[in-house]
Design a protein around this motif. Structure first.
Motif: not given
Length: 90
Positions: A5-8, A13-18
């Motif tokens: 389940s992908w939460t905001l 978190f993953f967008i920030a690491i990218a």
């Protein structure tokens, strides 16, 4: 089959690491790094310090979750402060 389940917060978190990895790549292309020795007991590059910082930030979060009843945002604040210190003086 169970799907994650992908939460905001997870997506952020993953967008920030990218974005961090993309920014470090551009920074490396524009201004190549040299190894240096800060307060860490080894010579490191910017990428080394980013990796060490991300890894230790995960442990900071796990420690806060396992040992305290504090809000996870406190752990995030401590992790961000740690990353800034590590990237600058590590």
């Amino acid at each position: 089959m169970s799907w994650m389940s992908w939460t905001l917060p997870t997506a952020i978190f993953f967008i920030a690491i990218a974005f961090m990895l993309a920014g470090m790549t551009v920074w490396q292309l524009v201004l190549p790094t040299k190894e240096r020795k800060g307060f860490l007991p080894i010579s490191t590059t910017r990428g080394d310090r980013l990796f060490i910082g991300l890894l230790t930030s995960a442990f900071i979060h796990l420690g806060f979750l396992g040992a305290t009843d504090m809000d996870i945002l406190v752990a995030s604040g401590v992790s961000i402060l740690w990353m800034l210190i590590l990237m600058r003086w590590g």
